[in-house]
Design an enzyme around this catalytic site. Structure first.
Site, short mmCIF file in Angstrom:
data_model
loop_
_atom_site.label_atom_id
_atom_site.label_comp_id
_atom_site.label_asym_id
_atom_site.label_seq_id
_atom_site.Cartn_x
_atom_site.Cartn_y
_atom_site.Cartn_z
N GLU A 1 -5.47 -8.50 0.96
CA GLU A 1 -6.09 -8.13 2.23
C GLU A 1 -7.56 -7.85 1.98
O GLU A 1 -7.91 -7.19 0.99
CB GLU A 1 -5.48 -6.84 2.84
CG GLU A 1 -4.14 -7.02 3.48
CD GLU A 1 -3.61 -5.72 4.08
OE1 GLU A 1 -4.42 -4.85 4.48
OE2 GLU A 1 -2.38 -5.57 4.12
N GLU B 1 0.81 -1.22 0.00
CA GLU B 1 0.00 0.00 0.00
C GLU B 1 0.84 1.28 0.00
O GLU B 1 0.77 2.08 0.95
CB GLU B 1 -0.95 0.02 1.20
CG GLU B 1 -1.90 -1.16 1.25
CD GLU B 1 -2.93 -1.08 2.37
OE1 GLU B 1 -2.96 -0.06 3.09
OE2 GLU B 1 -3.68 -2.04 2.53
O1 IFM Z 1 -4.13 -2.78 9.20
C1 IFM Z 1 -4.07 -2.31 7.89
C2 IFM Z 1 -2.90 -2.93 7.15
O2 IFM Z 1 -1.69 -2.70 7.78
C3 IFM Z 1 -2.81 -2.35 5.76
N1 IFM Z 1 -4.07 -2.45 5.09
C4 IFM Z 1 -5.25 -2.00 5.76
C5 IFM Z 1 -5.33 -2.65 7.13
C6 IFM Z 1 -6.61 -2.19 7.86
O3 IFM Z 1 -6.63 -0.80 7.98
#
Ligand code: IFM
Length: 461
Positions: free
Chosen positions: A368, A170
Site C-alpha cells: 500500500e 497491519e
Molecule cells: O485505508 C487504510 C487501509 O485500510 C490500511 N492502510 C492504510 C490505509 C489508509 O489509511
C-alpha cells in the site's frame, strides 16, 4: 525534481508486479447479507466515525464487482490485492460457513483471472466477526485457532487460483489503535491489551501460515505498516527508538526468529508482565514466509514535548498507540496530505532498506502507498496533481531502493476506489477513481490516467 513517466517507466522491470489494493469493509457494503463485524459495532457509537458513515453502502462493490474489475483491466494492472470479509464467509466467526458469501469471492477470483489479473488475498483486514469479539476478540486464547479454521475454508476453496496470500493486514493498527487506543474497532483503550492482542495476532498469523502450507498455497506472506521514526532532538530520539520498537521491531523480530525486542519488554514492564507469551507459539511465528508486504505512507517525525509539536494532528499520531513512550509531540513537516501525514519519499527508502536488514532474505512488496487529497471536482473531472506527484515521487524512491539492492518485487497503489476510510468515513479519499457515495458513479482521476500510462510504458523485456 519530480520524475516523469518517461523517466520512471524504463526503470520498471517487466517482472515487477504492479497493482492496486482495497479491503472488504471499506468497499463491499451489503452488510445485511453477512455476519456482523466489530466495525459495525464501532460505527454505531456516535462520534467514532467522523462523518457518521456506516458499513452501507460503502462502494456497493458486492453488486458492482464486475465493473470494478473492468476498471482494473482498463488500468492494465498485473494484480489486485483485496481482503476477504471473515463475517461474510463465517458469520459467527467459527463454525458454519455461508456458501453464498464464499461464492462471492469465488466469482471475484475467476473474474480477475479472466482479465489476466493475479488475485492477491488478504485474509484478515480488521473486520473481526462481532461473535468473536464477544469472546474477547484478539485477547481470547481461542482466537488463533479460529483464524486457522477460517483460513482452512479459504485455502481449501482458493489455493489453486490465488497468486499470493497475506495472513494479516497491519496488525499494529488492530492491536494498538484498536486495543491500546480507542481510535479503531473494537476501541478498548487499554495499553496492556495492545501487547497481548499483538501477540495473539502474530500467533494467528503463524497458524494461518501452517494451514496455507498444508494446502500448498502459493506465496504466503504478511503485510505490516512499517515506517521510519525521526527524533528531532536527543530526548525525541530516545522516544523514537521505543516507537520504532512498537511499530516495526515488535513484528519483524519474532518473524525473523529473534523473539520480542528486549528493550520494548523492559520499557513496558510497568504496563504488562508479558505472561501471555508461550515459547512454542513464539517459535511458530518464525516459520518462513515467502514475502513481506510493507504499507508505507509517511515518516513519523517527533520532537520532545517541551518543543511543542502538533500532537495528534494526523491519523496514527497518537501517543496512546505507543504505550510506554516518554512524552513527545508529533511534528510532521508540511505540506501534509489530508490525513495530516508528512510526504517524505526518502523515508520510504530508509524503511525498505532497514526492513531488508531486519528480515533478511525475504522478498519485499510495497502493498500500500498513496495519499488522501482534497480532490475538488470541476466540470465532472478531478485533476489530482498532488496525488500524481505523491505517486511519482514514491515510485521513484521505491525503484531507487530496488536499484541499490533491496529485493523489492512489486508496488500496489492504495487505493483503487475512494472508500470508507475507517474512523474518517468518507472524509478522506485515497482512490485512483472518485466514487460518488450517493450515485456510486466512478470517475477516473488524473492519477488513474497517470498510473495507466506508467504501466503501459514500462519495460517489456
Ligand atoms: O485505508 C487504510 C487501509 O485500510 C490500511 N492502510 C492504510 C490505509 C489508509 O489509511
Amino acid at each position: 525534481m519530480l520524475a516523469t513517466i518517461s523517466e520512471l517507466a524504463p526503470r520498471i522491470p517487466p517482472d515487477f508486479l504492479i497493482g492496486t489494493a482495497t479491503s472488504a469493509w471499506q468497499i463491499e457494503g451489503s452488510s445485511q447479507i453477512r455476519g456482523r463485524s466489530i466495525w459495525e459495532d464501532f460505527a454505531a457509537i456516535p462520534g467514532n466515525i467522523r462523518d457518521g458513515a456506516q458499513a452501507d453502502p460503502a462502494c456497493d462493490h458486492i453488486n458492482r464487482w464486475e465493473t470494478d474489475l473492468d476498471l482494473l483491466a482498463w488500468l492494465g494492472v498485473d494484480s489486485y490485492r483485496f481482503s476477504v470479509s471473515w463475517p461474510r464467509v463465517i458469520p459467527g466467526g467459527i463454525g458454519k460457513v455461508d456458501q453464498a458469501g464464499l461464492e462471492f469471492y469465488d466469482r471475484l477470483i475467476d473474474g480477475l483471472l479472466l482479465r489476466n489479473i493475479e488475485p492477491v488475498v488478504t485474509i484478515y483486514h480488521w473486520d473481526l466477526p462481532s461473535a468473536l469479539e464477544a469472546k474477547g476478540g484478539w485477547l481470547w486464547d481461542g482466537i488463533a485457532d479460529s483464524m486457522a479454521q477460517y483460513t482452512e475454508v479459504l485455502a481449501e476453496k482458493f489455493a489453486d487460483r490465488v497468486s499470493m496470500w497475506a495472513t494479516l493486514n497491519e496488525p499494529w493498527c488492530s492491536a494498538f489503535l484498536g486495543y491500546a487506543d480507542k481510535f479503531m474497532a473494537p476501541g478498548k483503550g487499554d495499553p496492556a491489551s495492545g501487547f497481548e492482542a499483538a501477540y495473539r495476532l502474530l500467533v494467528g498469523h503463524a497458524k494461518s501460515v501452517e494451514v496455507l502450507r498444508h494446502h500448498h498455497a502459493k506465496e504466503v506472506g504478511v503485510v505490516l505498516n512499517l515506517t521510519t521514526f525521526i527524533g528531532e532532538d536527543e530526548q525525541a530520539e530516545v522516544a523514537a527508538q521505543h516507537m520504532d520498537g512498537i511499530m516495526n521491531r515488535l513484528w519483524l523480530d519474532p518473524l525473523a526468529g529473534r523473539g520480542f525486542p528486549l528493550d520494548v519488554i523492559e520499557k513496558t514492564r510497568h504496563i504488562t508482565d508479558w505472561s501471555f507469551v508461550n515459547d512454542a507459539e513464539l517459535n511458530s511465528i518464525a516459520a518462513p514466509i515467502d514475502w513481506l508486504g510493507i504499507n508505507y505512507y509517511n515518516p513519523q517525525r517527533i520532537v520532545s514535548a517541551s518543543e511543542g509539536g502538533a500532537l495528534g494532528v494526523g491519523n496514527g499520531q497518537r501517543l496512546d498507540a505507543f504505550p510506554g513512550t516518554p512524552p513527545i509531540s508529533f511534528a510532521p513537516r508540511g505540506p501534509l496530505t489530508e490525513m495530516g501525514w508528512e510526504m517524505d519519499p526518502a523515508s520510504l527508502i530508509t524503511t525498505l532498506t532497514k526492513t531488508q536488514e531486519r528480515l533478511p532474505n525475504v522478498p519485499l512488496y510495497i502493498t500500500e502507498n498513496g495519499g488522501a487529497f482534497p480532490d475538488p471536482m470541476v466540470n465532472g473531472a478531478i485533476d489530482d496533481q498532488d496525488r500524481v506527484n505523491y505517486y511519482a515521487s514514491h515510485i521513484d524512491a521505491a525503484l531507487t531502493a530496488r536499484e541499490s539492492g533491496v529485493d523489492l518485487r512489486g508496488y500496489f497503489a492504495w487505493s483503487l476506489l475512494d472508500n470508507l476510510e475507517w474512523a474518517e468515513g468518507w472524509t478522506k479519499r485515497f482512490g485512483l477513481f472518485h466514487v460518488d457515495n450517493v450515485t456510486q458513479k466512478r470517475t477516473a482521476k488524473t492519477s488513474a490516467h497517470f498510473f495507466r500510462e506508467l504501466i503501459a510504458r514500462r519495460r517489456k523485456v
